[in-house]
Design an enzyme around this catalytic site. Structure first.
Site, PDB file in Angstrom:
ATOM      1  N   HIS A 189     -13.262 -12.008  23.194  1.00  0.00           N
ATOM      2  CA  HIS A 189     -11.953 -10.324  22.712  1.00  0.00           C
ATOM      3  C   HIS A 189     -12.913  -9.651  22.239  1.00  0.00           C
ATOM      4  O   HIS A 189     -11.861  -8.265  22.741  1.00  0.00           O
ATOM      5  CB  HIS A 189     -11.677 -11.216  21.337  1.00  0.00           C
ATOM      6  CG  HIS A 189     -10.251 -12.545  21.451  1.00  0.00           C
ATOM      7  ND1 HIS A 189     -10.432 -13.258  21.734  1.00  0.00           N
ATOM      8  CD2 HIS A 189      -8.920 -11.921  21.788  1.00  0.00           C
ATOM      9  CE1 HIS A 189      -9.343 -14.010  21.659  1.00  0.00           C
ATOM     10  NE2 HIS A 189      -8.688 -12.701  21.915  1.00  0.00           N
ATOM     11  N   GLU A 428       0.149 -21.003  26.993  1.00  0.00           N
ATOM     12  CA  GLU A 428      -1.400 -20.642  26.303  1.00  0.00           C
ATOM     13  C   GLU A 428      -2.324 -21.920  26.875  1.00  0.00           C
ATOM     14  O   GLU A 428      -3.423 -21.730  26.709  1.00  0.00           O
ATOM     15  CB  GLU A 428      -2.389 -20.400  24.629  1.00  0.00           C
ATOM     16  CG  GLU A 428      -1.410 -18.907  24.974  1.00  0.00           C
ATOM     17  CD  GLU A 428      -2.678 -18.145  23.521  1.00  0.00           C
ATOM     18  OE1 GLU A 428      -3.117 -17.420  24.064  1.00  0.00           O
ATOM     19  OE2 GLU A 428      -1.871 -18.701  22.761  1.00  0.00           O
ATOM     20  N   ASP A 452      -6.667 -18.315  27.838  1.00  0.00           N
ATOM     21  CA  ASP A 452      -6.476 -19.416  26.912  1.00  0.00           C
ATOM     22  C   ASP A 452      -6.185 -20.635  28.005  1.00  0.00           C
ATOM     23  O   ASP A 452      -6.724 -20.889  27.953  1.00  0.00           O
ATOM     24  CB  ASP A 452      -5.938 -19.602  25.198  1.00  0.00           C
ATOM     25  CG  ASP A 452      -6.705 -18.828  24.544  1.00  0.00           C
ATOM     26  OD1 ASP A 452      -7.928 -19.083  24.297  1.00  0.00           O
ATOM     27  OD2 ASP A 452      -5.953 -18.171  23.769  1.00  0.00           O
ATOM     28  N   CYS A 499      -0.087 -11.866  30.146  1.00  0.00           N
ATOM     29  CA  CYS A 499      -0.198 -11.242  29.047  1.00  0.00           C
ATOM     30  C   CYS A 499      -1.528 -11.284  29.087  1.00  0.00           C
ATOM     31  O   CYS A 499      -2.140 -10.717  28.814  1.00  0.00           O
ATOM     32  CB  CYS A 499       0.669 -10.994  28.045  1.00  0.00           C
ATOM     33  SG  CYS A 499       0.221 -12.186  27.031  1.00  0.00           S
TER      34      CYS A 499
HETATM   35  C1  PEP Z   1      -4.414 -15.409  26.009  1.00  0.00           C
HETATM   36  O1  PEP Z   1      -5.223 -16.395  25.693  1.00  0.00           O
HETATM   37  O2  PEP Z   1      -4.339 -15.152  27.327  1.00  0.00           O
HETATM   38  C2  PEP Z   1      -4.043 -14.016  25.838  1.00  0.00           C
HETATM   39  C3  PEP Z   1      -3.215 -13.070  26.260  1.00  0.00           C
HETATM   40  O3  PEP Z   1      -4.004 -13.709  24.332  1.00  0.00           O
HETATM   41  P1  PEP Z   1      -6.165 -14.148  24.066  1.00  0.00           P
HETATM   42  O4  PEP Z   1      -6.514 -13.347  24.867  1.00  0.00           O
HETATM   43  O5  PEP Z   1      -5.852 -12.854  22.438  1.00  0.00           O
HETATM   44  O6  PEP Z   1      -6.140 -14.938  22.954  1.00  0.00           O
HETATM   45 MG    MG Z   2      -4.551 -16.479  23.669  1.00  0.00          MG
END
Ligand code: PEP
Ligand code: MG
Length: 543
Positions: A189, A428, A452, A499
């Site tokens: 992140h 996810e 994820d 996303c």
């Molecule tokens: C993902 O898991 O692709 C996502 C967009 O959420 P994060 O990266 O915040 O876990």
């Molecule tokens: Mg995620």
């Protein structure tokens, strides 16, 4: 000139002095003291003074930004530090048990907190976490364990062993030209935040202390950093940066234009954000909406629980700035690498498989309800959608929706306006992919979180830099899952988007469009390049 190699998380160039940030070592809490009780008491008093000062600053900031009602919590915390029973209990432990001040504060804090938690009155019960929080703050000062905010006095490239997501979100963007870390994965992140904030960054750089203060060029295209660059290298990189800026100006011509392929297929290109400040970047790149608002960063950015009112103002700010364009707010996805001290989440052996996201929200409903009420109230000011993260079962989705309905009813009864909002989930996990039909039947949209989804499909911890070369979001298994989700979603009249970071992968854009994806939500800096590519594609031609 010295050259060091790393792994780029954002292709871009940063030029400036290096600033090395050193984390303080974390000491253990000692139980017994070799000092006298009077000396320990003095240490305690000094720590209380410091805590008081911080609380006063927080109070004033909250008062100016969010009004008296929200600021009051910091006053309550200050009053707790003056509570006679609390102070007497600490004094007694120092005297009778030769404890260190930190041990006494932490024990007494636990005891008082348990007493509050056992009371019948709801208001008093809620004070249990305040006592824990205040005593935690004082213990943090006494042991030097409180998480430090990184301050830069002048624009610089920040160098650190590692940065947590909460430290990253708190960076002063006007001063951080770029950053380098020794540890950290390009899928973490922290890396995603760097991309969102448009800060060139490298991970996995083996730096040494002598770099501090030296001039450097961070080259996110070639995954390296030049320390004390030669005049030739410096001017070459300055030239490259100039070209980047020119390219950006060229892309600006796409602003306000339709986002269609040559054969007329329209696709939504949205932006991902982690903080209200990112809205500026979204407006600059003219994204058609916000496809992922990572709301947990509001919690990570705070020292204490954000109140419903604070959250409402935070969401309202973003929604109003978007002037009717869609804003998809993902509900709290805390846990795993995203930790806030005041949540007091237990350490886990497998945090990525642990207590996170919707699992926290469905077991600590008061937190979830408070967030949903804030989102619903803010929804009256624009075009809002709610998205639940990490859903793996139909019952979870049903429960989350039921809680949302409960909040709506409450607000209706209170005469508070709310907007019409779409409901969606993030896909996810392989489980969500396989039951995508059942999940799609219950929502308006599915948004695929490929970060994820890759982690859980390939059984690879996305945080582990040693596994970066195995972490392949373009693995055929992941791509087939995306296709499966699109088909399932469309069968149930849901729109389907991506996303996760893979949405910005331009070598796959045509494939995604041919699969039928309706939306791609990417870092703001990737929006215009992606739009340019989409407008050049002709899907009527056979592949
Ligand atoms: C993902 O898991 O692709 C996502 C967009 O959420 P994060 O990266 O915040 O876990
Ligand atoms: Mg995620």
């Amino acid at each position: 000139m010295q050259v060091a190699i790393g792994k780029s998380v954002l292709a871009g160039i940063a030029i400036g002095p290096l600033h090395i940030y050193k984390k303080k070592a974390i000491p253990q809490i000692e139980q017994y003291s070799s000092r006298t009780p009077a000396q320990e008491w003095e240490r305690f008093e000094i720590a209380c003074e410091k805590a008081n000062q911080v609380l006063l600053e927080l109070y004033e900031k909250a008062l100016a930004e969010m009004g008296e009602e929200n600021a009051a919590i910091f006053e309550i915390h200050r009053m707790m530090l003056e509570d006679e029973d609390f102070l007497d209990a600490i004094k007694e432990m120092l005297k009778n048990q030769s404890s260190t001040a930190e041990f006494a504060v932490s024990m007494v804090g636990e005891r008082f907190s348990a007493t509050f938690a056992a009371m019948d009155d709801e208001y008093m019960q809620a004070r249990a976490s305040d006592v824990k929080d205040v005593s935690g703050r004082v213990v943090g000062i006494l042991t030097g364990q409180q998480q430090e905010t990184i301050l830069l006095l002048q624009p610089a490239i920040l160098v650190a062993d590692d940065l947590t997501p909460s430290q990253t979100i708190q960076l002063d963007r006007s001063r951080v030209l770029g950053f380098l870390t020794r540890h950290g994965s390009s899928n973490s992140h922290t890396a995603i935040l760097a991309r969102t904030m448009n800060i060139p960054a490298l991970v996995g750089v083996d730096f040494d202390d002598s770099w501090d203060g030296k001039l450097a060029v961070l080259d996110g295209y070639d995954h390296c950093v030049y320390i004390d660059p030669t005049p030739e290298r410096l001017s070459e990189m300055q030239e490259r940066r100039k070209k980047d800026l020119e390219q950006l100006a060229f892309l600006q011509a796409l602003r306000g234009k339709q986002n269609r392929t040559l054969d007329g297929r329209e696709i939504k290109v949205y932006a991902n954000i982690g903080d209200t400040q990112d809205v500026e970047l979204v407006l600059q790149c003219d994204a058609q909406g916000i496809g992922l608002f990572r709301s947990e960063f509001l919690y990570l950015n705070a020292q204490d629980w954000p109140t419903e009112e604070q959250q409402f103002l935070y969401y309202q700010h973003v929604i109003k700035a978007m002037e009717g364009k869609k804003v998809i707010i993902r509900t709290l996805d805390i846990g795993a690498d995203k930790q806030a001290d005041y949540f007091r989440l237990d350490k886990e052996d497998n945090p990525a498989l642990g207590y996170r996201a919707i699992r926290v929200c469905l077991t600590r409903e008061e937190i979830f309800r408070q967030q949903l009420r804030a989102i619903l109230r803010a929804s009256a000011f624009g075009n809002v959608s709610v998205m639940f993260p990490m859903i793996i079962s139909v019952w979870e989705l049903e429960r989350a929706k039921a809680i949302l309905e409960g909040c709506k009813t409450e607000l209706h009864k209170q005469g508070i306006a709310i907007g019409a909002l779409e409901i969606g989930i993030m896909v996810e996990t392989p489980a969500a992919v396989i039951i995508a039909d059942e999940l799609a039947a219950q929502v308006d949209f599915l948004s695929i979180g490929t970060n994820d989804l890759t982690q859980y499909t390939l059984a690879i911890d996305r945080q582990n830099p040693r596994l970066d070369r195995f972490y392949d979001p373009q693995h055929p298994a992941v791509l087939r899952m995306i296709r499966h989700v699109v088909e399932a979603g469309h069968r149930h009249n849901c729109w389907v988007g991506i996303c996760g970071e893979l949405g910005a992968e331009q070598t796959l854009t045509e494939t995604f469009l041919r699969m039928g994806l309706d939306e791609l939500s990417v870092a703001p800096s990737a929006v215009l390049p992606l739009r340019r590519l989409i407008c050049s594609l002709d899907l009527s031609k056979k592949q």
